[in-house]
Design an enzyme around this catalytic site. Structure first.
Site, PDB file in Angstrom:
ATOM      1  N   CYS A  89      47.892  35.542  11.346  1.00  0.00           N
ATOM      2  CA  CYS A  89      47.057  34.880  10.331  1.00  0.00           C
ATOM      3  C   CYS A  89      45.808  35.717  10.097  1.00  0.00           C
ATOM      4  O   CYS A  89      45.212  36.219  11.056  1.00  0.00           O
ATOM      5  CB  CYS A  89      46.678  33.490  10.838  1.00  0.00           C
ATOM      6  N   HIS A 131      53.178  27.729   6.657  1.00  0.00           N
ATOM      7  CA  HIS A 131      51.944  28.225   7.293  1.00  0.00           C
ATOM      8  C   HIS A 131      50.732  27.977   6.393  1.00  0.00           C
ATOM      9  O   HIS A 131      49.694  27.477   6.855  1.00  0.00           O
ATOM     10  CB  HIS A 131      52.103  29.723   7.597  1.00  0.00           C
ATOM     11  N   GLU A 132      50.869  28.304   5.100  1.00  0.00           N
ATOM     12  CA  GLU A 132      49.721  28.156   4.185  1.00  0.00           C
ATOM     13  C   GLU A 132      49.402  26.680   3.916  1.00  0.00           C
ATOM     14  O   GLU A 132      48.228  26.298   3.850  1.00  0.00           O
ATOM     15  CB  GLU A 132      49.974  28.903   2.871  1.00  0.00           C
ATOM     16  N   HIS A 135      47.317  25.198   6.528  1.00  0.00           N
ATOM     17  CA  HIS A 135      45.887  25.491   6.410  1.00  0.00           C
ATOM     18  C   HIS A 135      45.152  24.381   5.645  1.00  0.00           C
ATOM     19  O   HIS A 135      43.991  24.073   5.930  1.00  0.00           O
ATOM     20  CB  HIS A 135      45.659  26.813   5.662  1.00  0.00           C
TER      21      HIS A 135
END
Ligand code: CO
Length: 162
Positions: A89, A131-132, A135
Site C-alpha cells: 500500500c 483493497h481501495e 480504504h
C-alpha cells in the site's frame, strides 16, 4: 493537475469512514485527476482519497497501466470465492503481506459524470477494488495480513481448489 502528498500509516484519516460524494462538479474532476497523477507518480495500482488527506468515498484503480477505474461512492453488491495474494500500500511503505480477498466482486459505483456503473471484476482487479474500497471504510491491508504459516498453507490449498 498536481501530485499530492500521500498520507502514511498512523495518520487518523486512514482509519476514518469516508463521506459520500454528493456534488459531481469540477472539484471532483480535479480531485480524480490529482489522484490519478499521484498514483502513477508513486507507481501504485490504486489509491483512495483518504490517502491524500481527503475523507471522501472516492478511489481509483489501474492494474494494467492503461484502464483507469474511477469509483465514486462504491458499493460492493456481491463478493464470491476466495483468493490469497501478497499486497502492499502506498500509505504503508516497505511492508507487504498476504491478504485473503474475494475472487470475484460485483461493485456499483458512480463515475465522474454521476452515472452509476456496475463492475464485474475478478482475479487481481478484484484484489485492487477490495483493497481501495477498504480504504473508504478506514481499513488498511495491514489489519488483514495473515502471517501464521499453518493458516497460510490451509488458505492457499483452499484458494487453489476454487
Ligand atoms: Co492502500
Amino acid at each position: 493537475m498536481a501530485i499530492r502528498e500521500i498520507v502514511k500509516i498512523g495518520d487518523k484519516i486512514l482509519s476514518l469512514k469516508a463521506q459520500d460524494v454528493s456534488e459531481f462538479d469540477d472539484n471532483l474532476k480535479n480531485l480524480l485527476d490529482d489522484l490519478k497523477e499521484t498514483m502513477l507518480f508513486a507507481e501504485g495500482v490504486g489509491i483512495a482519497a483518504p490517502q491524500i488527506g481527503i475523507s471522501k468515498r472516492i478511489c481509483i484503480v489501474c492494474v494494467d497501466g492503461e484502464t483507469v477505474y474511477e469509483l465514486i461512492n462504491p458499493v460492493i453488491v456481491k463478493g464470491s470465492g476466495m483468493q490469497y495474494n501478497i499486497e502492499g500500500c502506498l500509505s504503508v511503505p516497505g511492508r507487504n503481506g498476504y491478504v485473503q480477498r474475494p475472487k470475484k466482486l460485483i461493485v456499483d459505483a458512480y463515475n465522474r459524470d454521476g452515472e452509476m456503473i456496475r463492475y464485474k471484476v475478478s482475479e487481481y482487479l478484484a484484489i485492487a477494488f477490495s483493497h481501495e474500497i477498504d480504504h473508504l471504510e478506514g481499513i488498511l491491508f495491514t489489519q488483514k495480513i495473515i502471517d501464521d504459516e499453518e493458516k497460510i498453507k490451509k488458505i492457499k490449498s483452499k484458494a487453489e481448489n476454487e
